[in-house]
Every structure is written in structure tokens, then in C-alpha cells.
Design a protein around this motif. Structure first.
Motif, mmCIF file in Angstrom:
data_model
loop_
_atom_site.group_PDB
_atom_site.id
_atom_site.type_symbol
_atom_site.label_atom_id
_atom_site.label_comp_id
_atom_site.label_asym_id
_atom_site.label_seq_id
_atom_site.Cartn_x
_atom_site.Cartn_y
_atom_site.Cartn_z
ATOM 1 N N HIS A 49 92.998 73.891 38.117
ATOM 2 C CA HIS A 49 94.116 74.667 37.566
ATOM 3 C C HIS A 49 94.253 75.997 38.296
ATOM 4 O O HIS A 49 95.362 76.415 38.644
ATOM 5 C CB HIS A 49 93.918 74.885 36.063
ATOM 6 N N GLN A 50 93.142 76.675 38.531
ATOM 7 C CA GLN A 50 93.169 77.947 39.251
ATOM 8 C C GLN A 50 93.702 77.745 40.668
ATOM 9 O O GLN A 50 94.517 78.537 41.157
ATOM 10 C CB GLN A 50 91.778 78.572 39.306
ATOM 11 N N ALA A 51 93.263 76.689 41.340
ATOM 12 C CA ALA A 51 93.720 76.419 42.701
ATOM 13 C C ALA A 51 95.221 76.161 42.749
ATOM 14 O O ALA A 51 95.891 76.523 43.711
ATOM 15 C CB ALA A 51 92.967 75.232 43.283
ATOM 16 N N ALA A 52 95.755 75.565 41.706
ATOM 17 C CA ALA A 52 97.185 75.240 41.682
ATOM 18 C C ALA A 52 98.060 76.407 41.252
ATOM 19 O O ALA A 52 99.240 76.462 41.607
ATOM 20 C CB ALA A 52 97.419 74.050 40.745
ATOM 21 N N THR A 53 97.511 77.370 40.500
ATOM 22 C CA THR A 53 98.369 78.403 39.899
ATOM 23 C C THR A 53 98.069 79.832 40.320
ATOM 24 O O THR A 53 98.929 80.698 40.155
ATOM 25 C CB THR A 53 98.273 78.332 38.366
ATOM 26 N N ASP A 54 96.894 80.126 40.830
ATOM 27 C CA ASP A 54 96.500 81.503 41.128
ATOM 28 C C ASP A 54 96.869 81.870 42.566
ATOM 29 O O ASP A 54 96.257 81.374 43.516
ATOM 30 C CB ASP A 54 94.991 81.663 40.911
ATOM 31 N N ASP A 96 96.270 84.573 44.285
ATOM 32 C CA ASP A 96 95.164 85.211 44.994
ATOM 33 C C ASP A 96 94.181 84.165 45.522
ATOM 34 O O ASP A 96 93.688 84.263 46.647
ATOM 35 C CB ASP A 96 94.423 86.200 44.082
ATOM 36 N N TRP A 97 93.891 83.162 44.687
ATOM 37 C CA TRP A 97 92.995 82.089 45.108
ATOM 38 C C TRP A 97 93.604 81.342 46.290
ATOM 39 O O TRP A 97 92.915 81.041 47.270
ATOM 40 C CB TRP A 97 92.747 81.114 43.952
ATOM 41 N N GLN A 98 94.889 81.044 46.220
ATOM 42 C CA GLN A 98 95.561 80.317 47.293
ATOM 43 C C GLN A 98 95.556 81.119 48.592
ATOM 44 O O GLN A 98 95.355 80.566 49.677
ATOM 45 C CB GLN A 98 96.985 79.971 46.874
ATOM 46 N N ALA A 99 95.751 82.435 48.490
ATOM 47 C CA ALA A 99 95.725 83.287 49.684
ATOM 48 C C ALA A 99 94.329 83.294 50.306
ATOM 49 O O ALA A 99 94.189 83.195 51.533
ATOM 50 C CB ALA A 99 96.163 84.702 49.329
ATOM 51 N N ASP A 100 93.300 83.416 49.477
ATOM 52 C CA ASP A 100 91.923 83.376 49.983
ATOM 53 C C ASP A 100 91.632 82.034 50.644
ATOM 54 O O ASP A 100 90.998 81.969 51.696
ATOM 55 C CB ASP A 100 90.915 83.617 48.863
ATOM 56 N N TYR A 101 92.080 80.950 50.032
ATOM 57 C CA TYR A 101 91.853 79.615 50.575
ATOM 58 C C TYR A 101 92.533 79.469 51.935
ATOM 59 O O TYR A 101 91.932 78.982 52.881
ATOM 60 C CB TYR A 101 92.393 78.571 49.594
ATOM 61 N N ARG A 102 93.789 79.907 52.027
ATOM 62 C CA ARG A 102 94.500 79.836 53.304
ATOM 63 C C ARG A 102 93.819 80.711 54.361
ATOM 64 O O ARG A 102 93.806 80.386 55.537
ATOM 65 C CB ARG A 102 95.954 80.253 53.130
ATOM 66 N N ARG A 103 93.235 81.828 53.938
ATOM 67 C CA ARG A 103 92.580 82.745 54.862
ATOM 68 C C ARG A 103 91.260 82.176 55.382
ATOM 69 O O ARG A 103 90.940 82.292 56.550
ATOM 70 C CB ARG A 103 92.342 84.093 54.158
ATOM 71 N N TRP A 104 90.460 81.573 54.500
ATOM 72 C CA TRP A 104 89.100 81.191 54.867
ATOM 73 C C TRP A 104 88.920 79.726 55.248
ATOM 74 O O TRP A 104 87.929 79.374 55.886
ATOM 75 C CB TRP A 104 88.127 81.549 53.745
ATOM 76 N N ARG A 105 89.839 78.842 54.887
ATOM 77 C CA ARG A 105 89.638 77.426 55.202
ATOM 78 C C ARG A 105 89.609 77.153 56.702
ATOM 79 O O ARG A 105 88.721 76.440 57.183
ATOM 80 C CB ARG A 105 90.704 76.565 54.532
#
Length: 160
Positions: free
Chosen positions: A83-88, A90-99
Motif C-alpha cells: 500500500h505504501q509503495a502504491a500511494t506514498d 516520497d517512497w516512490q521517489a526514493d525507489y526511483r532514485r535508488w533502484r
């Protein structure tokens, strides 16, 4: 999460209350969640005969015996993370930055046939993995401008 039937319901579309030990499908059918069992302490919810005449069956399951859900011990934590991955944002930005850098590091690690372990035993393989990671890190630092000048290591700040 993948649905059991293409284009159908995923486990996230089903209401799972692990505290009350009940599971409710999108059609409103409610069943009890079994007690934890087996090595992995999984719980099961079996809809069985409730699926026979259900109007949503085609979107839910192809199993003749009806839909059976397997709930793992950390289900609530995993559902909250999805749920956090789909809606947050900030989480999505961090994921795009670090993946990308993480994927690149893993690709470097397994390059040239290093996907398989070379030795028997965890100690030798652990030593090999740490040595490989250290060599890759050193190579990366050299590419970033690491130099040895007058007995000291320096990293060129313009390249970092």
C-alpha cells in the motif's frame, strides 16, 4: 500481485483480517482463517462450495474446488508495504532514485558467470562474496578518481 485469473482479483482485493481470523471475498462470502500450521506457519482460507454459484467466480478462480488463499505470517506487514509503495510519493521517489544503482551493483556482482557459488561451505562463499564486493567497490572508486598521492588516498571531488 498477480491475480489467480488474468484480469481478475488479487489477494489485495480480498479483505483479510488476520486478527479476527476471517477472510471476505469481493462477492461478500466470508470464511474462517485456519490456525497456523506447517514449517512456515501459514494459514489458509478455503472458499470451497461458496465459489460454485458465485457470479464473480470467473474473475476469482479456475480451481474446481474453489478459491484457496494461503496467508503467510507477515501478511499484514507486506500488505502495508504494498500500500505504501502504491500511494506514498516520497517512497516512490526514493525507489526511483535508488533502484537503478542497486540493480547495477547486482549486475556487476553476477557478471562473468558469478551467479553461482564457487565453493562448498558458507565460510568460503562468504569470503568470496566479500572479496568480490570489495574488488567491485575498489574498481568503482578508481573510476571516480581515487588516487594514491604521497602515501595517502585521495578521491577527486570533481568526479563524485
Amino acid at each position: 500481485m498477480r491475480p489467480a485469473v488474468p484480469g481478475g482479483f488479487t489477494p489485495d482485493d480480498i479483505t483479510i483480517d488476520t486478527t479476527a481470523a476471517i477472510v471476505t471475498c469481493p462477492a461478500g462470502h466470508t470464511v474462517a482463517l485456519s490456525d497456523p500450521s506447517g514449517q512456515h506457519q501459514q494459514r489458509k482460507a478455503s472458499f470451497g462450495d461458496l465459489c460454485t454459484e458465485c457470479p464473480l467466480r470467473e474473475q476469482c478462480t479456475r480451481a474446481k474446488a474453489g478459491r484457496i488463499l494461503t496467508i503467510r505470517p507477515h501478511h499484514d506487514l507486506q500488505a502495508a508495504a504494498r500500500h505504501q509503495a502504491a500511494t506514498d510519493p516520497d517512497w516512490q521517489a526514493d525507489y526511483r532514485r535508488w533502484r537503478p544503482p542497486v540493480e547495477r551493483a547486482v549486475a556487476w556482482l553476477v557478471h562473468h558467470g558469478n551467479r553461482k557459488l564457487r565453493y562448498r561451505g558458507t565460510i568460503k562463499n562468504d569470503t568470496w562474496l566479500h572479496t568480490r564486493a570489495a574488488a567491485l567497490n575498489l574498481r568503482r572508486l578508481i573510476n571516480l578518481g581515487l588516487t594514491h598521492i604521497d602515501g595517502a588516498w585521495h578521491l577527486d571531488p570533481a568526479t563524485t
